[in-house]
Design a protein around this motif. Sequence first.
Motif, PDB file in Angstrom:
ATOM      1  N   SER A 152     -21.970 -28.207 -19.572  1.00 16.17           N
ATOM      2  CA  SER A 152     -21.861 -28.645 -21.059  1.00 16.17           C
ATOM      3  C   SER A 152     -20.756 -27.734 -21.663  1.00 16.17           C
ATOM      4  O   SER A 152     -20.613 -26.520 -21.204  1.00 16.17           O
ATOM      5  CB  SER A 152     -22.946 -28.307 -21.597  1.00 16.17           C
ATOM      6  OG  SER A 152     -23.696 -26.979 -21.385  1.00 16.17           O
ATOM      7  N   VAL A 153     -20.461 -28.016 -22.770  1.00 18.65           N
ATOM      8  CA  VAL A 153     -19.250 -27.250 -23.470  1.00 18.65           C
ATOM      9  C   VAL A 153     -20.191 -26.031 -24.052  1.00 18.65           C
ATOM     10  O   VAL A 153     -19.655 -24.938 -24.254  1.00 18.65           O
ATOM     11  CB  VAL A 153     -18.563 -27.932 -24.647  1.00 18.65           C
ATOM     12  CG1 VAL A 153     -19.472 -28.692 -25.633  1.00 18.65           C
ATOM     13  CG2 VAL A 153     -17.276 -27.337 -24.992  1.00 18.65           C
ATOM     14  N   GLY A 154     -21.345 -26.112 -24.269  1.00 21.54           N
ATOM     15  CA  GLY A 154     -21.973 -25.132 -24.963  1.00 21.54           C
ATOM     16  C   GLY A 154     -22.255 -23.780 -23.816  1.00 21.54           C
ATOM     17  O   GLY A 154     -21.953 -22.805 -24.121  1.00 21.54           O
ATOM     18  N   GLU A 155     -22.511 -24.352 -22.633  1.00 23.52           N
ATOM     19  CA  GLU A 155     -22.566 -23.245 -21.589  1.00 23.52           C
ATOM     20  C   GLU A 155     -21.041 -22.562 -21.399  1.00 23.52           C
ATOM     21  O   GLU A 155     -21.214 -21.169 -21.286  1.00 23.52           O
ATOM     22  CB  GLU A 155     -22.874 -24.016 -20.240  1.00 23.52           C
ATOM     23  CG  GLU A 155     -23.154 -23.187 -19.171  1.00 23.52           C
ATOM     24  CD  GLU A 155     -23.340 -23.914 -17.907  1.00 23.52           C
ATOM     25  OE1 GLU A 155     -23.407 -23.424 -16.771  1.00 23.52           O
ATOM     26  OE2 GLU A 155     -23.869 -25.036 -18.058  1.00 23.52           O
ATOM     27  N   ALA A 156     -19.984 -23.363 -21.807  1.00 25.05           N
ATOM     28  CA  ALA A 156     -18.816 -22.764 -21.512  1.00 25.05           C
ATOM     29  C   ALA A 156     -18.134 -21.797 -22.673  1.00 25.05           C
ATOM     30  O   ALA A 156     -17.565 -21.060 -22.152  1.00 25.05           O
ATOM     31  CB  ALA A 156     -17.791 -24.017 -21.172  1.00 25.05           C
ATOM     32  N   SER A 204     -20.275 -20.843 -25.677  1.00 27.38           N
ATOM     33  CA  SER A 204     -21.044 -20.125 -26.601  1.00 27.38           C
ATOM     34  C   SER A 204     -20.838 -18.624 -26.763  1.00 27.38           C
ATOM     35  O   SER A 204     -21.006 -18.351 -27.852  1.00 27.38           O
ATOM     36  CB  SER A 204     -22.438 -20.483 -26.200  1.00 27.38           C
ATOM     37  OG  SER A 204     -22.721 -21.918 -26.299  1.00 27.38           O
ATOM     38  N   GLU A 205     -20.344 -18.005 -25.744  1.00 23.66           N
ATOM     39  CA  GLU A 205     -20.219 -16.576 -26.077  1.00 23.66           C
ATOM     40  C   GLU A 205     -19.022 -16.400 -26.734  1.00 23.66           C
ATOM     41  O   GLU A 205     -18.903 -15.388 -27.445  1.00 23.66           O
ATOM     42  CB  GLU A 205     -19.934 -15.802 -24.610  1.00 23.66           C
ATOM     43  CG  GLU A 205     -18.647 -16.289 -24.077  1.00 23.66           C
ATOM     44  CD  GLU A 205     -18.318 -15.763 -22.736  1.00 23.66           C
ATOM     45  OE1 GLU A 205     -18.136 -14.497 -22.796  1.00 23.66           O
ATOM     46  OE2 GLU A 205     -18.212 -16.351 -21.807  1.00 23.66           O
ATOM     47  N   MET A 253     -16.212 -11.681 -33.662  1.00 22.20           N
ATOM     48  CA  MET A 253     -15.311 -10.847 -33.040  1.00 22.20           C
ATOM     49  C   MET A 253     -13.908 -12.044 -32.624  1.00 22.20           C
ATOM     50  O   MET A 253     -12.891 -11.402 -32.444  1.00 22.20           O
ATOM     51  CB  MET A 253     -15.772 -10.302 -31.623  1.00 22.20           C
ATOM     52  CG  MET A 253     -14.943  -9.652 -30.879  1.00 22.20           C
ATOM     53  SD  MET A 253     -15.813  -9.245 -29.166  1.00 22.20           S
ATOM     54  CE  MET A 253     -17.238  -8.657 -29.305  1.00 22.20           C
ATOM     55  N   TYR A 254     -14.324 -13.209 -32.403  1.00 28.77           N
ATOM     56  CA  TYR A 254     -13.255 -13.992 -32.025  1.00 28.77           C
ATOM     57  C   TYR A 254     -12.656 -14.944 -33.056  1.00 28.77           C
ATOM     58  O   TYR A 254     -12.034 -15.944 -32.751  1.00 28.77           O
ATOM     59  CB  TYR A 254     -13.603 -14.990 -30.874  1.00 28.77           C
ATOM     60  CG  TYR A 254     -14.210 -14.378 -29.660  1.00 28.77           C
ATOM     61  CD1 TYR A 254     -13.165 -13.909 -28.842  1.00 28.77           C
ATOM     62  CD2 TYR A 254     -15.438 -13.758 -29.291  1.00 28.77           C
ATOM     63  CE1 TYR A 254     -13.820 -13.244 -27.622  1.00 28.77           C
ATOM     64  CE2 TYR A 254     -15.968 -13.207 -28.111  1.00 28.77           C
ATOM     65  CZ  TYR A 254     -14.884 -12.869 -27.181  1.00 28.77           C
ATOM     66  OH  TYR A 254     -15.235 -12.102 -26.110  1.00 28.77           O
TER      67      TYR A 254
END
Length: 370
Positions: free
Chosen positions: A215-219, A221-222, A227-228
């Motif tokens: 999933s895109v959330g897994e990829a 979310s961090e 900070m980004y």
Amino acid sequence: MNKGLIHYMKAISLFSGAGGLDIASFMAGIPVAFSIDIEKDCIETLKINEEFHNTTAICGDLSEFSSEQIKGLSGLKENESFIVIGGAPCQPFSKNGYWVTNKIRRGINDPRADLVNQFLRVVTDLSPDGFVFENVESLLHPTNKVIVDSFIEIIQEAGYRYKIVRANSLNYGVPQKRKRLFIIGTKGNFKTEEPLITHGDSEDLLDSHLKPFVSVGEAISEFDNDMYFEKEELTVGGTYHEDLLEVPPGMNYKALTAWAGYPNPKFVADKRFWNFLLKLHPDRPSWTITAQPGPWVGPFHWNSRRLRVPEIAAIQTFPKGYHFFGNRRSIQKQIGNAVPPLMGKAMIEFLKESLDGLPVSKESECIGIK
């Protein structure tokens, strides 16, 4: 192949871009000796990443480099095993097809195939152990049949066995729907029918060895913290900002139409491009990351903002911390045009497997399996 030895080889990369297929080659255990691209920002991207510290990266037009020059710049020895990788854009690039070297060879007589001809020129001149050619899936459309047929005829005459692979990046651990075409050629023998698929639809995985799609959330979310933050992600004050806020995750503008039962519809279903106000759902894979999206073309983050650079890089499966050179528009283009490294890795490993058993180069005799 001799026991206790590994088949040591390197790669020559053509049309390298930001290095998607190059990173894939490193992941597959084949270091890239030479990379070339016509875009300066792409080559600067390669140079600022440690993977390429031992790679000769050249900014230039491939048509201006002879095959012999390319091999010389790569540092490959006469008896060293190597492959050629590259994703030549199948579109007009220059009006004159480049297929004339010191010897005149027959190329594909189609002006759209200029860059394809250059790829074939290097392959037939240098005779690598194998190659991976990447392109858009529409290369198999009947209107392009002459290009594919000629490509196959040329590589067969050059002594290559081949596989045509229609691939979706979802099946190789990429959190993104992205269909691509690969033509893989080998001087060896293919051990299996297709590259190893590792992921599948979770609803069809009963008694399957496959992992569910990422999933895109897994990829990404961090990366959803301050900070980004990037100023380019903001949509506040834009024409469709308020509309974007109302689109649920996983939907597009059609959520705001009569088709979806929206009161006082703002749009008419099927009257806009499908990716207009398209928003990611964290529990599903992403749609294709594009190179030049319009201001209101998705996918957008489920938090109603544009995606950040580390997010689109992660969706494409570039290594975390991979650096990109250039302004925001250039970086979006570089990442959007790239082959997802995990997808490319599967293709290169498939080729590498087919080369097991070929004579090893002298250099490999001092390299043992760890």
